[in-house]
Design a protein around this motif. Sequence first.
Motif, PDB file in Angstrom:
ATOM      1  N   UNK A  95      -2.149  17.769  -7.369  1.00  0.00           N
ATOM      2  CA  UNK A  95      -1.122  18.005  -8.385  1.00  0.00           C
ATOM      3  C   UNK A  95       0.221  18.460  -7.864  1.00  0.00           C
ATOM      4  N   UNK A  96       0.483  18.313  -6.552  1.00  0.00           N
ATOM      5  CA  UNK A  96       1.738  18.826  -5.983  1.00  0.00           C
ATOM      6  C   UNK A  96       2.929  17.899  -6.183  1.00  0.00           C
ATOM      7  N   UNK A 121      -4.726  12.067 -15.590  1.00  0.00           N
ATOM      8  CA  UNK A 121      -6.174  12.307 -15.544  1.00  0.00           C
ATOM      9  C   UNK A 121      -6.835  12.136 -16.911  1.00  0.00           C
ATOM     10  N   UNK A 132       7.826  10.702 -15.727  1.00  0.00           N
ATOM     11  CA  UNK A 132       7.078  11.608 -14.849  1.00  0.00           C
ATOM     12  C   UNK A 132       5.891  10.888 -14.214  1.00  0.00           C
ATOM     13  N   UNK A 142      -2.412  16.436  -0.990  1.00  0.00           N
ATOM     14  CA  UNK A 142      -3.689  15.731  -0.782  1.00  0.00           C
ATOM     15  C   UNK A 142      -3.551  14.223  -0.595  1.00  0.00           C
ATOM     16  N   UNK A 143      -2.517  13.620  -1.140  1.00  0.00           N
ATOM     17  CA  UNK A 143      -2.330  12.175  -1.084  1.00  0.00           C
ATOM     18  C   UNK A 143      -3.498  11.418  -1.709  1.00  0.00           C
ATOM     19  N   UNK A 144      -4.167  12.029  -2.672  1.00  0.00           N
ATOM     20  CA  UNK A 144      -5.210  11.286  -3.381  1.00  0.00           C
ATOM     21  C   UNK A 144      -5.253  11.659  -4.869  1.00  0.00           C
ATOM     22  N   UNK A 145      -4.145  12.135  -5.359  1.00  0.00           N
ATOM     23  CA  UNK A 145      -4.016  12.326  -6.803  1.00  0.00           C
ATOM     24  C   UNK A 145      -4.871  13.430  -7.391  1.00  0.00           C
ATOM     25  N   UNK A 146      -5.154  14.475  -6.616  1.00  0.00           N
ATOM     26  CA  UNK A 146      -6.000  15.530  -7.189  1.00  0.00           C
ATOM     27  C   UNK A 146      -5.434  16.944  -6.999  1.00  0.00           C
ATOM     28  N   UNK A 149       4.816   7.907   0.150  1.00  0.00           N
ATOM     29  CA  UNK A 149       4.904   7.429   1.537  1.00  0.00           C
ATOM     30  C   UNK A 149       6.349   7.129   1.912  1.00  0.00           C
ATOM     31  N   UNK A 161       0.804  -1.224   0.000  1.00  0.00           N
ATOM     32  CA  UNK A 161       0.000   0.000   0.000  1.00  0.00           C
ATOM     33  C   UNK A 161       0.838   1.275   0.000  1.00  0.00           C
ATOM     34  N   UNK A 162       2.128   1.192   0.281  1.00  0.00           N
ATOM     35  CA  UNK A 162       2.910   2.425   0.281  1.00  0.00           C
ATOM     36  C   UNK A 162       3.143   2.925  -1.135  1.00  0.00           C
ATOM     37  N   UNK A 167       2.185  10.085  -5.230  1.00  0.00           N
ATOM     38  CA  UNK A 167       1.193   9.543  -4.304  1.00  0.00           C
ATOM     39  C   UNK A 167       0.386   8.425  -4.946  1.00  0.00           C
ATOM     40  N   UNK A 168       0.417   8.348  -6.255  1.00  0.00           N
ATOM     41  CA  UNK A 168      -0.390   7.345  -6.961  1.00  0.00           C
ATOM     42  C   UNK A 168       0.494   6.361  -7.714  1.00  0.00           C
ATOM     43  N   UNK A 217       3.144   3.147  -6.813  1.00  0.00           N
ATOM     44  CA  UNK A 217       3.361   2.319  -5.634  1.00  0.00           C
ATOM     45  C   UNK A 217       4.702   1.583  -5.670  1.00  0.00           C
TER      46      UNK A 217
END
Lengths: 138, 585, 249
Positions: free
Chosen positions: C62-63, C217, C72, C56-60, C37, C32-33, C76-77, C79
């Motif tokens: 964009x940082x 996206x 690239x 955000x750690x949920x892929x939205x 992470x 899951x990391x 966060x998305x 693994x």
Amino acid sequence: MESQTTYKRFRPAPYTPKMQLSWWWQKPTYFAYIMRELTAVFVAAYAVILLLTLRALSAGEAAWEAWTTTLQSPLSIGFHVVALLFAVYHSITWFMAAPTAIVLNVKGKPVPAKTLILAHVVIWIVCSAAIAGILLTR
Amino acid sequence: MTRYGPDECDVLIVGGGGAGLRAAIAVAETDPTLRVAVASKVYPMRSHTVSAEGGSAGVIKSNDSIEEHIYDTISGGDWLCDQDAVEAFVNEAPKELLRMEHWGCPWSREPDGQVAVRSFGGMKNKRTWYAADKTGFHMLHTLFQTSLKYEPVKRYDEYFVTSLLVDDGRCQGVLALEMATGQLHTIAAKSVILCTGGFGKAFPFTTNANIKTGDGVALAYRAGVALKDMEFVQYHPTGLPFTGILITEATRAEGGFLLNKDDYRYLQDYNLGEPKPEPVLRTMELGPRDRLSQAFEQERLKGRTIKGPYGDYVHLDLRHLGEQHINERLPMVRELCLKYEKIDPVTECIPVRPVVHYTMGGIHTDIMGATNVAGVYAAGEAACVSINGANRLGSNSLTELLVFGARAGQAAAAYAKESPDFSPRLQALADDAAQDIEKTWIAPRSKRSKDTIAGIRKELHNQMENGAGIYRDAKSLQTARETVLELQERAQHVALQDTSYTFNTELTAAIELRNLLELSSAIIESALQRTESRGSHQRTDHPKRDDEKFMAHSLAYRTEYGTAPRIEYAPVTITRWPPKERVYG
Amino acid sequence: MQKTITIQVKRYIPEKQPTPFYQDYEVPLETKWGVLDALTYIKDELDGTLAFRWSCHMGVCGSCGMMVNGQPALTCATFLEEYLPGPICIEPLDHFPVIRDLVIDTDAFMGKLKYVKPWLIPAEERSVDDGENRQTPAELAAFKQYTLCINCLLCYSACPVVGLNEDFLGPAAIALAQRYNYDSRDAGQTQRHDVLLDHGGAFDCTLIGECSRACPKHVDPTGAIQRYKADGAMEFWKRLLLPRGAAKR
């Protein structure tokens, strides 16, 4: 290769990595792109051959004979094979890219990319067959 | 008028999320001659508004009424909302959402082209506007892109505001750390609007982004502004285990079921109505968030939840909705589950558990966003107006940041126009604040402590989860109180490994940690002194609501660093809706 | 069973050393990391000096875009398990100046974004009292895909043209212009033609297609740019052949 300025306090000194000359060699997709660009050279070369053919035709029978003999040399045939491969590659990449630029809606539903590519290929084959028909049936 | 320097403005907004950008536009539209700036520790489109999924509430359909939205909000907040504020909020909500439409927000639509609305938890009618399940993302980007067309809006991107500069009870501006260079800048401002969001990061398991450390709330607190209703922390009933990623309430509005380990819709055992195959508003899975999270906890104590490596969970079942419906209405949910849980909600149940989601409490403001320090305003999750009371209803917060962002912008603009020149003491104030930062964090220290930022943060997280979680009691809160005060002291001696001035994220993390510690102390003290249960604040040693003593907002005032705050109470504004029992089902 | 994985980070601390260097870290290999992470683990437990952006750690948000093994990616998305047995090489996004470690300078991009006028330009101003604009689901679908960009800049890193030509507006900015061009409520296309037809505009794109492959996206900037080239070519000839006033219409 990197460019940057020297650091002073409160003046950040970012470095900017410069692209290497061999960048197109680093990813298969980049390589495929450069090859597609390269097809232009062969297409242009073939255009020159066509012009030379026309010139030979207008210069009389002796010139024409000499020219067709040259064309039949192994070197020339080798070039034609390579040029044909590049031309086919060019056509295929072009058709594959077509759906990115064309958004067609039929009865409110977008036409899938595969259908668009297929349509292009079919038209291509039909046109090629027609030209071949004109040239080969005399 | 004398100019203070290059970094001078009339209205400075701290925080570039939904509320901050809406406020900036409001200032620019109120008076284009005003100099308005937005300072944020992140680029605006990184702000946490971006993560909001389900929607934004506002009455627009003919079968709905303003009156009902008000009632749902007040009863949802367990009668702790200020009713004049709720009335203003509900009245202005549709206009604000329409403005978003005019600015290009890609709202989901009905077949005839009207804006579509969906059901939401605790709402009696369908009134939640949505843009698929990425509503916050679309609203934030629409606001950001629209803000670019207003020339007067200047931005200080990646400037971390460290102090409010207040002279003689009047706001003079802020001190801010430019992250790329490490330089501290004084930004002089006649009025400052704090729009920095909540402080869910005080808890270990949260839907909140890394940036949500309550910096603006702590700024106000240190400047002498009271923090209101800090004990009310919302747990969202459906987050993914481990990551804490939010699975939107819209999943349940579209018809999802919550199932325990026996595949039983357990909510029927908790006064939330009868299970029906279709979603029924204000019942079962569409009950309010506090009640659903509490039901989970009860279920866990009965041993009827499912055990997993990252804590207990239950199942959210969407399988009966079908692939097409899920793709159309809940594309992000499917994307998130596939990516982070490696499961497909079309064919499998989603593991979910309650997760800290929203802080109802925050900076004590009036109905225009003004605080008790002249020139300091607040809006959005950072503020507590209060329209959310003891429990916020889903889809009210996105609307809140529009309505109160705009109001605060207008009020701060009017104030800035009337206010006199900057104080001659401004530079001295800024120097003092800068020295504090230098002394505490940057100067090399002889005494090196063994503590690390991550270590203290972890201890804080444990205390908050165990001491001030879904259920609390005097004993758990007392323990948390002592430990957090001790952690405040220890945090002052943490030695930073990073001595660089360039983008020093360890320095900002240290300041964020101090902010979280101060706010946690306010949460704990407010919770300890409210000896009743109301909405999201559930005391096992005081399980009943006590309107006689606690129909009141708690106000936490900062005392010295490292000591507990002073708690006072202010009355709740009740206009037309006298307190009743809260009934769902 | 493998218990840890090596993370190799390209670091840069201008005060300490004028050139970037690589540093290896050993992190636990947790299921899951994500790569992110692992980075936060390094920051919290191993080395507090490592600098990177995340939120955000949920892929939205964009940082957290970085180069992961040369591609690239949103860290966060992405693994750890996708890169067994390691090591994983993490570098700042390509084609941007690097401020510190994994932190890039995005100011130029922010300028380009504003330059394409990414806001709704209606044919006539409407007040709130006029009510909503009607927009059918089909009209919404015509531009919806282009609204999904999170400005993570992966496409800029993937695009060699961006690397070779700093004036190029780039995939995300042009896609955003198209997002408004195709919005049924918008009438600002003429204004955006001025920018997109100009030097650095859509015709600087050479159709490599890598931006669309990199996009997390599925915005498909390649498609947006190709479609613009068709519209832009029409506009170009119109402006060349028709008298000024007529072409503007």
